[in-house]
Design an enzyme around this catalytic site. Structure first.
Site, PDB file in Angstrom:
ATOM      1  N   ASP A  32       0.732  -1.365   0.036  1.00  0.00           N
ATOM      2  CA  ASP A  32       0.001  -0.051  -0.071  1.00  0.00           C
ATOM      3  C   ASP A  32       0.953   1.307   0.005  1.00  0.00           C
ATOM      4  OD1 ASP A  32      -2.102  -1.779   0.203  1.00  0.00           O
ATOM      5  OD2 ASP A  32      -2.962  -0.768   2.042  1.00  0.00           O
ATOM      6  N   HIS A  76       3.457  -2.249   3.296  1.00  0.00           N
ATOM      7  CA  HIS A  76       3.681  -1.087   2.745  1.00  0.00           C
ATOM      8  C   HIS A  76       4.873  -0.841   1.832  1.00  0.00           C
ATOM      9  CE1 HIS A  76       0.609  -0.765   5.575  1.00  0.00           C
ATOM     10  NE2 HIS A  76      -0.068   0.103   5.087  1.00  0.00           N
TER      11      HIS A  76
END
Length: 258
Positions: A80, A227
């Site tokens: 992400d 992430h």
């Protein structure tokens, strides 16, 4: 046993009210059914479960109840908040070296800054996911027209970087799903994408901590939240290197597919 002085009718009314409240709570838990992510080979469906965990600091993230195919060894890695010029290339290098395909949940403003990274993500066979224009965790509380505009703007920017790019998924920032955002996502032909393993790498713990949280939580059919953007991801990159080594013999890493 009825307490002294409490009429039986009062107890009956109380029981009925409690039953109705429980029923309303169940009926109102729309997210248990509607957040769906699917990847194939073989087909595995993940749906949002009850509110038991936490996403980014100050938010709530619902855990996924993952329906698994017996004997499946598939696990999906998702990244992400990118693309990031510092960390996305390092993760792409690592994934390529290990012949692993993943899913990248892209923030539109970052795509605008670094379109070449999006082109590389697609060129190397990874799957794209819309993650909103600015990672607004309150996006789902906005009017439907604003939600729609945000998602379309992000998709348009992705397709400016990669004309004709397929964007099958949307992931709500912070996991703060609402009926409005789910309905808009589906109306735009995307699938709401959740997760069931969150090593909380966004807190920037040591790589060893991230690694252990993934190794402890992952199961056949898991969707792992990581992430590549939003800050210093050196520990995430290091953790992924060890996770791929540790899990290579137990699982097959696959991208999310609609």
């Amino acid at each position: 046993m009825r307490r002294p002085g409490v009429p039986a009718t009062a107890l009956a009314v109380g029981a009925l009210v409690a039953t109705l409240l429980i029923g309303l709570r169940v009926v109102g838990s729309w997210q248990h059914r509607d957040i769906v992510g699917v990847h194939k080979s073989p087909k595995i469906t993940a749906r949002l479960g009850g509110p038991v965990g936490s996403g980014r600091a100050g938010s709530r993230q619902d855990a996924l109840d993952v329906r698994r195919v017996t004997g499946s060894a598939d696990v999906a890695l998702t990244f992400d908040d990118g693309p990031s010029p510092a960390w996305t290339p390092k993760l792409l290098d690592l994934l390529r070296a290990n012949r692993v395909k993943a899913t990248f949940c892209l923030v539109g403003a970052q795509v605008h800054k670094y379109p070449a990274l999006v082109a590389r993500i697609v060129r190397e066979g990874h799957v794209l996911c819309n993650h909103s224009w600015t990672h607004d965790v309150k996006l789902g509380t906005l009017p439907a027209a604003q939600i729609r505009a945000d998602l379309i703007r992000t998709n348009t920017e992705i397709r400016t970087a990669v004309p004709g790019a397929k964007i099958p998924f949307f992931r709500q920032p912070g996991g703060r799903w609402t009926p409005g955002v789910v309905a808009t996502v589906r109306a735009l032909g995307m699938i709401p994408l959740g997760w069931d393993v969150d090593p909380r790498d966004w807190e920037k713990p040591p790589a060893r901590t991230i690694e252990q949280r993934v190794l402890t939580g992952v199961r056949p059919g898991s969707i792992v939240l990581l992430h590549d953007g939003g800050g210093d991801r050196a520990q995430t990159v290091a953790a992924c290197r060890d996770v791929l080594t540790q899990l290579r013999g137990r699982f097959r890493f696959v991208p999310m597919l609609p």
